[in-house]
Design a protein around this motif. Sequence first.
Motif, short mmCIF file in Angstrom:
data_model
loop_
_atom_site.label_atom_id
_atom_site.label_comp_id
_atom_site.label_asym_id
_atom_site.label_seq_id
_atom_site.Cartn_x
_atom_site.Cartn_y
_atom_site.Cartn_z
N ILE A 191 43.80 44.46 36.02
CA ILE A 191 42.80 44.82 35.17
C ILE A 191 41.46 44.39 35.14
O ILE A 191 40.55 45.04 35.22
CB ILE A 191 43.10 45.23 33.74
CG1 ILE A 191 44.29 46.31 33.60
CG2 ILE A 191 42.22 45.76 32.78
CD1 ILE A 191 45.14 46.39 32.50
N LYS A 192 41.51 42.89 35.12
CA LYS A 192 40.23 42.37 35.46
C LYS A 192 39.46 42.44 36.76
O LYS A 192 38.31 42.50 36.70
CB LYS A 192 40.61 40.87 35.36
CG LYS A 192 41.14 40.25 34.20
CD LYS A 192 41.27 38.66 34.20
CE LYS A 192 41.68 38.11 32.79
NZ LYS A 192 41.87 36.72 32.56
N ASP A 194 39.45 45.54 38.19
CA ASP A 194 38.93 46.74 38.06
C ASP A 194 37.80 46.67 37.26
O ASP A 194 36.69 47.06 37.40
CB ASP A 194 40.05 47.70 37.38
CG ASP A 194 40.85 48.24 38.59
OD1 ASP A 194 40.71 48.06 39.61
OD2 ASP A 194 41.78 48.70 38.03
N ALA A 195 37.89 45.82 35.88
CA ALA A 195 36.67 45.62 35.17
C ALA A 195 35.44 45.09 35.93
O ALA A 195 34.43 45.33 35.64
CB ALA A 195 36.97 44.74 33.98
N GLY A 199 32.37 47.04 36.06
CA GLY A 199 31.11 46.35 35.46
C GLY A 199 29.98 46.19 36.21
O GLY A 199 29.06 46.46 35.90
#
Length: 214
Positions: A191-192, A194-195, A199
């Motif tokens: 998830i990091k 993807d973020a 972002g």
Amino acid sequence: MFSEYTQSALEILRHPSLTMHWYTVPIFLVLFYILGREMHDKHYHVLAGGVALWGMDLFNEIWNSMVCFISGYAPVWGTPMGVGDTSFLILIGYNIEISMMFLMMGISTCLMLPEDRKAKILGINNRVFYCIVFTTMAVLVECFLNFAGILTWEWPFWQRKVPWLLWLIGYLPFFATAFYVHDRPTLKSAIKCDAAILGFDAILLVVCGFAGWL
């Protein structure tokens, strides 16, 4: 001066009242079903990989738009009005159909990955093997879309006669990133990733939006 194809795309850019079709709704529902199915089956890493591929494509679409508006001539690839009509043109070479397609493609290709990351296919690590295969297949499809006139290429360095640029820039990073995110040891780390991708895309969209490059 913008090319003829680019001018036609600018006429429908982010004007859904001129372009929207009913078929977009069932396609969206198919995508919604896929997302729901994978969440139900707890394939969270597959979804993370799919989102990574989608985010990588969005990055490419942003710089493609920058090329168009900074050059004042044309995007590297375009989806103009009148050829392969879209329901909604989001960016100069990026429509709603392409967006949904890349998210579906990211999920489907990650689903095909063997659980054993080190397993080999024809003597090649399976991740590398699938990167090569899926990249080659995607380039062949894109070349066909260009041949059919649905996807326009107006710069000499981005043509069917030089497909290695499409291969290296257009698709290989997509699948490599998707598989990397899929293979993160924890969902949190996936998830990091993807973020970070999304972002960065968001920052580019804001900056380029204010600069008039979208």
